[in-house]
Design an enzyme around this catalytic site. Sequence first.
Site, PDB file in Angstrom:
ATOM      1  N   TYR A  42     -40.630  16.314   2.437  1.00 25.97           N
ATOM      2  CA  TYR A  42     -40.117  14.981   1.496  1.00 25.97           C
ATOM      3  C   TYR A  42     -40.692  15.052   0.307  1.00 25.97           C
ATOM      4  O   TYR A  42     -40.014  14.585  -0.848  1.00 25.97           O
ATOM      5  CB  TYR A  42     -40.786  13.795   2.219  1.00 25.97           C
ATOM      6  CG  TYR A  42     -40.589  12.329   1.835  1.00 25.97           C
ATOM      7  CD1 TYR A  42     -39.388  11.656   2.153  1.00 25.97           C
ATOM      8  CD2 TYR A  42     -41.403  11.915   0.908  1.00 25.97           C
ATOM      9  CE1 TYR A  42     -39.166  10.192   1.648  1.00 25.97           C
ATOM     10  CE2 TYR A  42     -41.117  10.428   0.270  1.00 25.97           C
ATOM     11  CZ  TYR A  42     -39.863   9.855   0.673  1.00 25.97           C
ATOM     12  OH  TYR A  42     -39.626   8.863   0.097  1.00 25.97           O
TER      13      TYR A  42
ATOM     14  N   SER B 281     -40.064   8.899  -5.586  1.00 26.03           N
ATOM     15  CA  SER B 281     -41.319   8.511  -4.552  1.00 26.03           C
ATOM     16  C   SER B 281     -42.604   8.553  -5.257  1.00 26.03           C
ATOM     17  O   SER B 281     -42.939   9.719  -5.916  1.00 26.03           O
ATOM     18  CB  SER B 281     -41.302   9.291  -3.188  1.00 26.03           C
ATOM     19  OG  SER B 281     -42.250   8.914  -2.195  1.00 26.03           O
TER      20      SER B 281
END
Length: 278
Positions: free
Chosen positions: A183, A170
């Site tokens: 995350y 990501s």
Amino acid sequence: MANFAPDESFPPVTNICHAENVGTLSLFDLTGKTALVTGGNGGIGSGMARGLAEAGADIIIIQIPGEVSTFASDLAAATGRLVDVYDCDLGKSDVIRTTVAQILERDGRQVDILCNCAGITGGFVPILSETDEHRESFKSIIMQSTFYRILFGRHMAERGLGGKIINIASLAAERSLTRFSVYEPIKAAVGQLTNWLSTELAVYNIQVNCLYPGWTHTPLSQKTTENAEVSNKIISGVPAGRWGKPQDFKGVTVFLASSASDYITGARIWVDCGAHSM
């Protein structure tokens, strides 16, 4: 100096330059290959699965148990490829092992390409409000699915025909974003996992690379895109001035899954239209 000696249980496989013998477009042809895509029913995974099928590969989709979707049948009808679906809870290693056994042993499938795309949203949780439940639910999906990479890496090594593994990290893995708490470090770990696998598996002619998506409009980000104020703020940090789409992943996926990338492993490719450089 690193030791690249293979595990004696698996014979090494020579990496050859296919581009010496075939034309450029032929390098991207995936006819006769089978690609397994976790989370392939929707979001980025659906774009990856569609690109692979359009390039000639048969597809195996791993979905959440009980998920209702017409994507697989629609993709099969549109491309003429075989598209199968298996249920699997990617947060449980014993279930993962059972599903892999069903695919490889019970059903006798051979997997040439593995796309690790399944995941859940970071949830915009501030670090001081992080909970055990949120942390564990996210960590289990991302890290337990490491078993897929290992088990299918072993399958590819045993076959002795090489293979391709594509991981999904990501933008948040290397750029600090507010309220992404757990995350960010978990996605960063996917990048290091890619480094490890690419080094260990290269001797078996298995290439392992990682995509770093930016802001992409998927079902997981739907609420954010519908919030005009938040969405406009996000887009202001994207040079292209738009959200990414699952279809933006078709080309790069086919590239990393094909002979066109046989001498590329351990690479990190940003699919964010330059957001990481802002």
